[in-house]
Design a protein around this motif. Structure first.
Motif, mmCIF file in Angstrom:
data_model
loop_
_atom_site.group_PDB
_atom_site.id
_atom_site.type_symbol
_atom_site.label_atom_id
_atom_site.label_comp_id
_atom_site.label_asym_id
_atom_site.label_seq_id
_atom_site.Cartn_x
_atom_site.Cartn_y
_atom_site.Cartn_z
ATOM 1 N N GLU A 40 -22.063 10.908 52.421
ATOM 2 C CA GLU A 40 -23.459 11.353 52.330
ATOM 3 C C GLU A 40 -23.636 12.731 52.949
ATOM 4 N N ALA A 41 -22.882 12.996 54.009
ATOM 5 C CA ALA A 41 -22.991 14.291 54.690
ATOM 6 C C ALA A 41 -22.213 15.387 53.965
ATOM 7 N N GLY A 42 -21.501 15.016 52.902
ATOM 8 C CA GLY A 42 -20.725 15.985 52.148
ATOM 9 C C GLY A 42 -19.490 16.452 52.884
ATOM 10 N N VAL A 43 -18.975 15.609 53.770
ATOM 11 C CA VAL A 43 -17.807 15.973 54.575
ATOM 12 C C VAL A 43 -16.592 15.219 54.058
ATOM 13 N N SER A 44 -15.612 15.956 53.603
ATOM 14 C CA SER A 44 -14.363 15.342 53.174
ATOM 15 C C SER A 44 -13.208 16.034 53.889
ATOM 16 N N ASN A 45 -12.127 15.309 54.043
ATOM 17 C CA ASN A 45 -10.941 15.854 54.726
ATOM 18 C C ASN A 45 -11.294 16.410 56.111
ATOM 19 N N LEU A 46 -12.105 15.654 56.838
ATOM 20 C CA LEU A 46 -12.536 16.100 58.165
ATOM 21 C C LEU A 46 -11.350 16.168 59.116
ATOM 22 N N LYS A 47 -11.232 17.298 59.798
ATOM 23 C CA LYS A 47 -10.222 17.469 60.843
ATOM 24 C C LYS A 47 -10.941 17.775 62.154
ATOM 25 N N LEU A 48 -10.494 17.161 63.222
ATOM 26 C CA LEU A 48 -11.089 17.445 64.521
ATOM 27 C C LEU A 48 -10.014 17.478 65.597
ATOM 28 N N THR A 49 -10.290 18.226 66.645
ATOM 29 C CA THR A 49 -9.414 18.268 67.808
ATOM 30 C C THR A 49 -10.032 17.406 68.897
ATOM 31 N N LEU A 50 -9.245 16.478 69.410
ATOM 32 C CA LEU A 50 -9.694 15.578 70.468
ATOM 33 C C LEU A 50 -9.037 16.030 71.770
ATOM 34 N N THR A 51 -9.820 16.590 72.683
ATOM 35 C CA THR A 51 -9.315 17.123 73.940
ATOM 36 C C THR A 51 -9.385 16.046 75.021
ATOM 37 N N LEU A 52 -8.217 15.709 75.579
ATOM 38 C CA LEU A 52 -8.137 14.619 76.551
ATOM 39 C C LEU A 52 -7.674 15.138 77.910
ATOM 40 N N PRO A 53 -8.329 14.718 79.003
ATOM 41 C CA PRO A 53 -7.906 15.133 80.348
ATOM 42 C C PRO A 53 -6.690 14.329 80.799
ATOM 43 N N SER A 54 -5.542 14.981 80.887
ATOM 44 C CA SER A 54 -4.286 14.269 81.134
ATOM 45 C C SER A 54 -4.235 13.583 82.489
ATOM 46 N N ASP A 55 -5.078 14.005 83.444
ATOM 47 C CA ASP A 55 -5.071 13.413 84.779
ATOM 48 C C ASP A 55 -5.655 12.003 84.810
ATOM 49 N N TYR A 56 -6.311 11.586 83.730
ATOM 50 C CA TYR A 56 -6.999 10.289 83.715
ATOM 51 C C TYR A 56 -6.423 9.408 82.604
ATOM 52 N N PRO A 57 -5.459 8.552 82.949
ATOM 53 C CA PRO A 57 -4.780 7.725 81.944
ATOM 54 C C PRO A 57 -5.727 6.862 81.116
ATOM 55 N N LEU A 58 -6.762 6.304 81.738
ATOM 56 C CA LEU A 58 -7.695 5.461 80.992
ATOM 57 C C LEU A 58 -8.334 6.242 79.855
ATOM 58 N N HIS A 59 -8.727 7.487 80.135
ATOM 59 C CA HIS A 59 -9.370 8.298 79.104
ATOM 60 C C HIS A 59 -8.366 8.711 78.027
ATOM 61 N N VAL A 60 -7.136 8.989 78.444
ATOM 62 C CA VAL A 60 -6.108 9.341 77.467
ATOM 63 C C VAL A 60 -5.844 8.163 76.525
ATOM 64 N N GLN A 61 -5.685 6.975 77.098
ATOM 65 C CA GLN A 61 -5.408 5.795 76.281
ATOM 66 C C GLN A 61 -6.590 5.457 75.380
ATOM 67 N N THR A 62 -7.798 5.581 75.907
ATOM 68 C CA THR A 62 -8.988 5.352 75.075
ATOM 69 C C THR A 62 -9.016 6.341 73.918
ATOM 70 N N GLY A 63 -8.755 7.607 74.217
ATOM 71 C CA GLY A 63 -8.770 8.631 73.175
ATOM 72 C C GLY A 63 -7.730 8.386 72.104
ATOM 73 N N GLU A 64 -6.544 7.959 72.509
ATOM 74 C CA GLU A 64 -5.480 7.709 71.536
ATOM 75 C C GLU A 64 -5.844 6.557 70.597
ATOM 76 N N ILE A 65 -6.472 5.505 71.133
ATOM 77 C CA ILE A 65 -6.873 4.377 70.291
ATOM 78 C C ILE A 65 -8.017 4.790 69.371
ATOM 79 N N ALA A 66 -8.997 5.544 69.919
ATOM 80 C CA ALA A 66 -10.109 6.014 69.084
ATOM 81 C C ALA A 66 -9.597 6.906 67.961
ATOM 82 N N ALA A 67 -8.594 7.717 68.256
ATOM 83 C CA ALA A 67 -8.020 8.584 67.225
ATOM 84 C C ALA A 67 -7.440 7.768 66.078
#
Length: 491
Positions: free
Chosen positions: A332-359
């Motif tokens: 509906e938004a007319g977005v195809s082949n969406l690419k995004l960069t997900l920036t993760l703070p390496s000092d926080y494992p919980l956030h890194v692991q969450t980001g990897e699963i969300a990706a």
């Protein structure tokens, strides 16, 4: 999925200088990140607050139950119109030996509200004047502010000597511990302050906060005796200590909002349909068990359930998990082949692991995700300060009043690195400062609904705080804010 390592890899720290035991006068605490600065007017990092709680004090401070108690003020009075606060100062001394005066308090609070000096001057925008004489300090507001006393418990309202210089590296406070040595990215060593005004002196002569970004290294150091306490142990390593009789783990609510932050002004994320698609592709249950081993509560709100009086628990259906609808929203938004960069703070494992699963979950609906790991200092500069990112993740540390949490989403706030903007939300946050009781609760409930409906970000979970420590340590208390109260601990 592409994976890029940021400025530095995590380092295994097994041979730390010094060790402790039940017979030692030192307490070694493992923390995952270095402070950004010890200057109260400049710090924005929870990692600083965690340590600075032991060094600095304001007029009031938080108790473990979230209430306020006197710190440098013995008592205070609020005028009937809720605009004038009068504080009586106690006899107290700074770490440099100077006595605390009303002039010091006036100077510190005026600097806290100065937009040219303070990173969080917005929090003090309603302060009209600060005056002091003798043992009395008077703060006048331009209008009532129901959150003002809680603002004074923040590190940004800490009191330090007038004319003090170099606070970034050499803080001078009034707390139970004073800074003895700081070696960036290694440790922060505190010494007991023998002139502290409190009735009971801290048990430990020294408290050493050791910077250990890797959760496995932290646990190995705990098991080997090089570390005595991990205040925020990652759930992923809980199994390594669960059956060790030498170690005890105390669990409690963290009052933290983990959020997949979206840059609301960067195309195509400036389209709410794209943000909503990201939200509806996220399976929180999968993330909670994959990243936090189930030690968490799912979140759909900008507040944590640890604030039950204000938490809106009826937002689950605003952006439910529905990957098929997420794909349709992108179309509906007319977005195809969406690419995004997900920036993760390496000092926080919980956030890194969450980001990897969300990706992985976003890739399942056709989004190409490029993960970029960066050190915490780089994250603060690039994501928080420059707002140069697509999507990122962070844990927003709990506060004592909902205003301090939600005001960061207002349009002109310096902490609004989401670039979220909603005139209706801004107006509600202003109203929340002057209302009381059930009317104030209703305003904050609606504000949370707007954040969910407009998808300021994707709220993921509030993880439990797992404090792992040697069995001999007593006195641990979970606070609703991000601190380690070392003065309470003893053996």
């Amino acid at each position: 999925m592409k994976l890029r390592l940021g400025l530095a890899a995590l380092v295994l720290l097994l041979t730390l200088a010094g060790s402790s035991s039940a017979f030692s006068a030192a307490l070694n605490v493992a923390v995952s990140a270095d402070p950004d600065t010890f200057d109260p007017t400049k710090t924005v990092a929870a990692a600083t607050v965690e340590i600075a709680f032991n060094i600095y004090e304001g007029l009031v401070k938080a108790a473990p139950d979230g209430s306020l108690v006197g710190a440098l003020a013995t008592d205070w009075d609020v005028s009937p119109d809720q605009k004038t606060y009068t504080f009586t100062l106690r006899d107290a001394f700074f770490h440099n030996g100077a006595k605390v005066t009303a002039e010091d308090v006036v100077n510190a609070l005026n600097r806290a509200r100065d937009a040219e000096v303070s990173a969080r001057w917005n929090d003090f925008a309603l302060v009209e004047a600060v005056e002091g004489e003798g043992s009395t300090v008077v703060v006048r507001l331009s209008q009532p502010n129901a959150a003002f006393l809680y603002t004074l418990a923040e590190v940004n309202a800490a009191i330090y000597p007038k004319g003090a210089e170099g606070l970034a590296a050499k803080p001078i406070g009034t707390g139970p511990y004073k800074l003895a040595e700081w070696r960036p990215n290694q440790y922060v060593r505190l010494e007991r302050f023998n002139e502290y005004w409190g009735e009971k002196a801290p048990y430990y002569d020294e408290v050493v906060f050791r910077i250990i970004p890797d959760e496995y290294s932290a646990v190995l150091n705990l098991l080997s005796g090089n570390v005595d306490l991990i205040p925020r142990m990652e759930a992923s390593v809980y199994h390594q200590v669960a059956n060790d009789s030498r170690i005890k783990v105390v669990a409690g609510p963290m009052n933290l909002v983990q959020i997949l932050a979206i840059n609301n002004q960067r195309p195509p994320f400036n389209d709410v349909r794209v943000r909503k698609a990201l939200a509806m592709a996220v399976n929180r249950e999968e993330i909670m068990f994959g990243a936090a081993w189930g030690f968490a509560q799912p979140l759909y709100s900008g507040l944590s359930p640890a604030m039950p009086a204000f938490f809106n628990g009826k937002l689950q259906e605003v952006n439910p998990y529905d990957p098929a609808l997420a794909r349709e929203l992108l179309r509906e938004a007319g977005v195809s082949n969406l690419k995004l960069t997900l920036t993760l703070p390496s000092d926080y494992p919980l956030h890194v692991q969450t980001g990897e699963i969300a990706a992985q979950q976003w890739e399942a609906i056709g989004i190409d995700v490029d993960i970029q790991l960066v050190e915490w200092g780089t994250w603060l500069e690039k994501v928080y300060a420059q707002r140069d990112y697509d999507v990122s993740i962070v844990g927003l540390a709990g506060r004592l009043d909902p205003h301090a949490i939600l005001v960061r989403y207002t349009s002109g706030n310096s902490r609004n690195f989401f670039n979220f903007s909603s005139p209706e939300f801004d107006q509600l946050i202003e109203q929340g400062l002057v209302l009381q009781g059930s009317e104030r609760v209703a305003v904050y409930h609606l504000a949370q609904e707007i954040l969910a409906r407009e998808v300021a970000g994707v709220f993921v979970m509030d993880p439990e705080q797992l404090a792992a420590m040697r069995g001999e340590i007593q006195g641990w208390e979970h606070y609703p804010i991000y601190v380690v109260d070392a003065a309470r601990l003893y053996e």
